[in-house]
Design a protein around this motif. Structure first.
Motif, mmCIF file in Angstrom:
data_model
loop_
_atom_site.group_PDB
_atom_site.id
_atom_site.type_symbol
_atom_site.label_atom_id
_atom_site.label_comp_id
_atom_site.label_asym_id
_atom_site.label_seq_id
_atom_site.Cartn_x
_atom_site.Cartn_y
_atom_site.Cartn_z
ATOM 1 N N ARG A 19 0.872 -1.178 0.000
ATOM 2 C CA ARG A 19 0.000 0.000 0.000
ATOM 3 C C ARG A 19 0.899 1.213 0.000
ATOM 4 O O ARG A 19 1.597 1.484 0.984
ATOM 5 C CB ARG A 19 -0.929 0.001 1.209
ATOM 6 C CG ARG A 19 -2.088 1.000 1.045
ATOM 7 C CD ARG A 19 -3.076 0.924 2.183
ATOM 8 N NE ARG A 19 -2.530 1.485 3.404
ATOM 9 C CZ ARG A 19 -2.952 1.178 4.619
ATOM 10 N NH1 ARG A 19 -3.893 0.284 4.776
ATOM 11 N NH2 ARG A 19 -2.416 1.739 5.683
ATOM 12 N N ARG A 23 -5.524 4.379 -0.025
ATOM 13 C CA ARG A 23 -6.343 3.797 -1.084
ATOM 14 C C ARG A 23 -5.573 3.584 -2.387
ATOM 15 O O ARG A 23 -6.155 3.590 -3.460
ATOM 16 C CB ARG A 23 -7.579 4.666 -1.350
ATOM 17 C CG ARG A 23 -8.497 4.817 -0.134
ATOM 18 C CD ARG A 23 -9.697 5.677 -0.465
ATOM 19 N NE ARG A 23 -10.429 6.042 0.723
ATOM 20 C CZ ARG A 23 -11.197 7.130 0.804
ATOM 21 N NH1 ARG A 23 -11.315 7.934 -0.225
ATOM 22 N NH2 ARG A 23 -11.847 7.402 1.910
ATOM 23 N N GLN A 24 -4.255 3.385 -2.288
ATOM 24 C CA GLN A 24 -3.456 3.058 -3.467
ATOM 25 C C GLN A 24 -2.505 1.907 -3.140
ATOM 26 O O GLN A 24 -1.815 1.938 -2.125
ATOM 27 C CB GLN A 24 -2.642 4.265 -3.930
ATOM 28 C CG GLN A 24 -3.500 5.403 -4.479
ATOM 29 C CD GLN A 24 -2.655 6.534 -5.018
ATOM 30 O OE1 GLN A 24 -1.708 6.306 -5.764
ATOM 31 N NE2 GLN A 24 -2.990 7.756 -4.630
ATOM 32 N N TRP A 25 -2.470 0.904 -4.027
ATOM 33 C CA TRP A 25 -1.649 -0.282 -3.833
ATOM 34 C C TRP A 25 -0.821 -0.567 -5.082
ATOM 35 O O TRP A 25 -1.249 -0.272 -6.198
ATOM 36 C CB TRP A 25 -2.530 -1.510 -3.554
ATOM 37 C CG TRP A 25 -3.260 -1.499 -2.251
ATOM 38 C CD1 TRP A 25 -2.916 -2.151 -1.100
ATOM 39 C CD2 TRP A 25 -4.497 -0.825 -1.944
ATOM 40 N NE1 TRP A 25 -3.843 -1.923 -0.105
ATOM 41 C CE2 TRP A 25 -4.826 -1.111 -0.598
ATOM 42 C CE3 TRP A 25 -5.359 -0.004 -2.676
ATOM 43 C CZ2 TRP A 25 -5.966 -0.620 0.019
ATOM 44 C CZ3 TRP A 25 -6.487 0.500 -2.065
ATOM 45 C CH2 TRP A 25 -6.783 0.184 -0.728
ATOM 46 N N HIS A 26 0.376 -1.131 -4.884
ATOM 47 C CA HIS A 26 1.198 -1.602 -5.993
ATOM 48 C C HIS A 26 1.458 -3.094 -5.824
ATOM 49 O O HIS A 26 1.623 -3.585 -4.698
ATOM 50 C CB HIS A 26 2.545 -0.872 -6.029
ATOM 51 C CG HIS A 26 2.468 0.497 -6.618
ATOM 52 N ND1 HIS A 26 3.564 1.333 -6.727
ATOM 53 C CD2 HIS A 26 1.419 1.189 -7.145
ATOM 54 C CE1 HIS A 26 3.183 2.479 -7.284
ATOM 55 N NE2 HIS A 26 1.897 2.407 -7.540
ATOM 56 N N ARG A 36 -1.303 -2.009 -10.375
ATOM 57 C CA ARG A 36 -1.687 -0.893 -9.495
ATOM 58 C C ARG A 36 -3.166 -1.003 -9.160
ATOM 59 O O ARG A 36 -3.981 -1.315 -10.026
ATOM 60 C CB ARG A 36 -1.417 0.459 -10.169
ATOM 61 C CG ARG A 36 0.052 0.780 -10.371
ATOM 62 C CD ARG A 36 0.232 2.127 -11.067
ATOM 63 N NE ARG A 36 1.631 2.534 -11.118
ATOM 64 C CZ ARG A 36 2.484 2.141 -12.061
ATOM 65 N NH1 ARG A 36 2.066 1.331 -13.038
ATOM 66 N NH2 ARG A 36 3.743 2.540 -12.046
ATOM 67 N N HIS A 38 -6.462 1.044 -7.024
ATOM 68 C CA HIS A 38 -6.875 2.364 -6.529
ATOM 69 C C HIS A 38 -8.331 2.285 -6.077
ATOM 70 O O HIS A 38 -9.139 1.552 -6.645
ATOM 71 C CB HIS A 38 -6.725 3.406 -7.643
ATOM 72 C CG HIS A 38 -7.163 4.782 -7.263
ATOM 73 N ND1 HIS A 38 -6.491 5.547 -6.331
ATOM 74 C CD2 HIS A 38 -8.220 5.530 -7.671
ATOM 75 C CE1 HIS A 38 -7.107 6.713 -6.200
ATOM 76 N NE2 HIS A 38 -8.158 6.725 -7.000
ATOM 77 N N GLU A 40 -11.631 4.934 -4.638
ATOM 78 C CA GLU A 40 -12.065 6.320 -4.435
ATOM 79 C C GLU A 40 -13.554 6.360 -4.134
ATOM 80 O O GLU A 40 -14.321 5.523 -4.606
ATOM 81 C CB GLU A 40 -11.768 7.168 -5.679
ATOM 82 C CG GLU A 40 -12.563 6.777 -6.919
ATOM 83 C CD GLU A 40 -12.440 7.777 -8.049
ATOM 84 O OE1 GLU A 40 -11.944 8.890 -7.805
ATOM 85 O OE2 GLU A 40 -12.849 7.435 -9.175
ATOM 86 N N VAL A 49 -13.492 0.817 -6.990
ATOM 87 C CA VAL A 49 -12.122 0.324 -7.044
ATOM 88 C C VAL A 49 -11.726 0.077 -8.497
ATOM 89 O O VAL A 49 -12.579 -0.184 -9.357
ATOM 90 C CB VAL A 49 -11.961 -0.978 -6.227
ATOM 91 C CG1 VAL A 49 -12.072 -0.689 -4.744
ATOM 92 C CG2 VAL A 49 -12.987 -2.040 -6.634
ATOM 93 N N SER A 50 -10.427 0.170 -8.758
ATOM 94 C CA SER A 50 -9.914 -0.137 -10.089
ATOM 95 C C SER A 50 -8.556 -0.808 -9.942
ATOM 96 O O SER A 50 -7.815 -0.531 -8.994
ATOM 97 C CB SER A 50 -9.782 1.135 -10.939
ATOM 98 O OG SER A 50 -8.875 2.041 -10.339
ATOM 99 N N MET A 66 -6.812 -5.495 -1.419
ATOM 100 C CA MET A 66 -7.720 -4.351 -1.344
ATOM 101 C C MET A 66 -9.022 -4.722 -0.654
ATOM 102 O O MET A 66 -9.526 -3.987 0.204
ATOM 103 C CB MET A 66 -7.981 -3.817 -2.756
ATOM 104 C CG MET A 66 -6.743 -3.197 -3.404
ATOM 105 S SD MET A 66 -6.955 -2.863 -5.173
ATOM 106 C CE MET A 66 -8.183 -1.534 -5.132
ATOM 107 N N THR A 76 -17.173 -1.398 -9.107
ATOM 108 C CA THR A 76 -16.230 -1.084 -10.169
ATOM 109 C C THR A 76 -16.997 -1.012 -11.477
ATOM 110 O O THR A 76 -18.110 -1.549 -11.592
ATOM 111 C CB THR A 76 -15.086 -2.117 -10.250
ATOM 112 O OG1 THR A 76 -14.053 -1.617 -11.098
ATOM 113 C CG2 THR A 76 -15.577 -3.457 -10.791
#
Length: 263
Positions: A19, A23-26, A36, A38, A40, A49-50, A66, A76
């Motif tokens: 993370r 709210r962002q993960w790699h 990636r 994300h 929001e 989520v995307s 996530m 989504t």
């Protein structure tokens, strides 16, 4: 920030999920970013989520991480033609909530047949940028309350424009309205970023079937045509037969479909 190892099961290498921000993960494979994720909050308060990943293993690990950290329900949106992405979300437990058709709408009045369309007796069209803001907000609120009390606002096209909490009129200058002497009867919102998009056409329940929506479309599409745009775009929920008939009746063609998925 946190890091969790997830083994893909298909590779000797472990896919690492990190993370990197709120709210962002790699997804990392041997320190290389291979995906990636994300999340929001949309203006309506729902969490979307995307994920953009190189391969299924990275997608699945990102989704797992996530979903473990985000509160349900989660939503989504995918292009229905993107079979791989849709399958990834299905593996993560998402199901289809709604389908939206994207229409391309001609603007030429000789094609739409709207050349001679005028608003009904007692109504006038107020062009975008000239509407009274208090009357505009009043008709927007009245129509939303009417829709919510019947089919529910979730049946309307998904709205993704960021706006202050509770404010449903993002930019009053984007709305043209049909006006009676004492109030507004209906509205149309057209936003042009990369291309013109009709985000909303709506009429008060007691004023429907008088030709107001067609008059609003005639005005908006005619304005776009004079500005050099050959086409506009809009989205229609598959269950909204009245909207589909309205647009198909002026020559609009469905070009693609989007799925809203929920878990």
């Amino acid at each position: 920030m946190n890091t969790k190892p997830f083994t893909s099961g298909l590779s000797e290498n472990a896919v690492m999920i990190t993370r990197v921000a709120d709210r962002q993960w790699h997804a990392l494979d041997d320190d290389l970013v291979v995906g990636r994720g994300h999340a929001e909050h949309r203006p309506d308060g729902r969490m979307f989520v995307s994920i953009d990943a190189w391969h299924d293993a990275a997608f699945d690990r990102l989704a797992e991480a996530m979903l473990a950290e985000l509160p349900a329900p989660l939503y989504t949106v995918v292009d229905e033609s993107d079979i791989e992405l849709t399958a990834g979300w299905r593996r993560a437990g998402f199901t289809i909530r709604r389908r939206e058709w994207e229409y391309v709408v001609p603007t030429d009045p000789r094609v739409t047949g709207l050349e001679a369309v005028l608003p009904p007796s007692g109504a006038t069209i107020v062009p975008a940028g000239q509407a009274d803001e208090s009357l505009l907000r009043a008709v927007d609120r009245a129509i939303r309350d009417e829709v919510e009390a019947t089919v529910g606002w979730q049946s309307m096209p998904a709205e993704v424009i960021p706006r202050p909490e509770g404010d449903t009129i993002v930019d009053p200058s984007k709305y043209a309205v049909a006006a009676a002497p004492d109030r507004y009867l209906g509205l149309i919102r057209v936003v042009t970023v990369n291309r013109p998009r009709i985000g909303l056409v709506a009429v008060r329940a007691g004023e429907q079937r008088r030709g107001i929506a067609r008059a609003l479309l005639a005005h908006a599409l005619g304005t776009l045509h004079r500005s050099g745009f050959a086409a506009a775009w809009t989205e229609v929920h598959e269950s909204n037969q009245a909207a589909s008939a309205l647009f198909e009746g002026i020559g609009a063609r469905p070009m693609s479909s989007n799925l809203e998925l929920v878990r």
